[in-house]
Design a protein around this motif. Sequence first.
Motif, PDB file in Angstrom:
ATOM      1  N   TRP A  32     -35.120  11.823 -30.916  1.00  0.00           N
ATOM      2  CA  TRP A  32     -33.956  12.056 -31.761  1.00  0.00           C
ATOM      3  C   TRP A  32     -33.882  11.092 -32.935  1.00  0.00           C
ATOM      4  N   LEU A  58     -31.134   9.597 -35.938  1.00  0.00           N
ATOM      5  CA  LEU A  58     -29.747   9.460 -36.395  1.00  0.00           C
ATOM      6  C   LEU A  58     -29.774   9.519 -37.915  1.00  0.00           C
ATOM      7  N   MET A  80     -27.083  13.717 -35.325  1.00  0.00           N
ATOM      8  CA  MET A  80     -28.338  13.460 -34.626  1.00  0.00           C
ATOM      9  C   MET A  80     -29.136  14.754 -34.583  1.00  0.00           C
ATOM     10  N   TYR A 117     -24.647  10.298 -25.096  1.00  0.00           N
ATOM     11  CA  TYR A 117     -25.056   9.439 -26.204  1.00  0.00           C
ATOM     12  C   TYR A 117     -23.999   8.390 -26.505  1.00  0.00           C
TER      13      TYR A 117
END
Length: 380
Positions: free
Chosen positions: A118, A120, A130, A167
């Motif tokens: 992932w 950001l 994300m 998260y």
Amino acid sequence: MGQIRKRAHRRRREEGIPGSVNWSELCPDLLRRVFERLSFTVLNRAKSVCSSWHSASKGCIPNRNQIPWLIIFPNKSNKSNTGSCVLFVPEDKDKVYKTRDLGVEFAKSRCLMTCGSWLLMSCPRRDVYMINPLTGERIDLPNTGKLRDSLKWEKACFWIDNETKDYIVIWRMAGCSMFIKKGDDNKWHEFPLSSWREDMIFNPKNQKLYLYHPNNHINIWDFSGDKPLQEDGSHLDSFCFNHYDFPNYIDEESEEELYWEKLLHDTTRIAVTVSGQVLMVASIMFSCKTWHFRVYKRDLVQSRWVKLDSLGNQALIYDMGITVVAKGIPGIKRNSIYFSGRDDPDQIFVYHLSTQKMQTLPPHVFSSVHFSHARWFLPS
């Protein structure tokens, strides 16, 4: 000649002659048995062979990937660019790959941090989201006026579970610091930090945020509860690296002056090892574009920071602030630092602590793409 071969192949297939196997029609159960033995990298290649292989691969859990990949982002100034990125996998030295088109907004966004597969991202409107560039999955974070008003000195770190999508995102700006957790009212919460200049790393194993201050102190914030609580970080001691640990810094006055004249950049970052140990990573860059790194750990007996001569069988992914196991894994170099801090191909490299030399990436990685920046990440 090509048409003759095609006709012969078609005839063998129609007549059931051996050697005419249609690989896309293999039994799905058999494919899954094979796919479950593949590494992360090889499984992702297999998925792209055909639709039936892609379908059979669903639900297969590959062996855990321990090889850092480099994702190269498109140049925002090039209007013809799409939202596709270039991927370089060290295991495949002579190849690069392209991601799917992730859209115009992605092409204009900036990557702040990576975690597993992932990224950001911060887009021009100052929204934060994300995204997984391999699958196209995206998680939009809620808007906040403060995020849009003060992003000049933005810094962030985050963690996301690839399976549950739990998260935590921690965002620091000049004006305030904020965090958000999945399922926590879906809104940002403020918490106090003394300076926007701090470096930080989040350790998901103990749910703690480690902050390195400009005054050389290290503070710890515990995020395991409903709200972050600051711990007493004095047991980690303050840290300040010594320029004597770097090459070309000699006691003679003339050599010392030359050292400072050539020095263009120095910084200190904080990192966490596989076992959860905190490391301090100091780096300098000379005018000749040569980088040097020194890694320090805290000696519990002497209660002070000591320089490490080796990372042993681990490698440091500088962009992520973590180490990974590198023993016996093709494609990753042990006792090395994977660095990508600049928009210059010569400044994206692997630094070997044993030889104290930097190895730049193969020219073909950048020869066919105009890029804005790049990041090492660890697909999982």
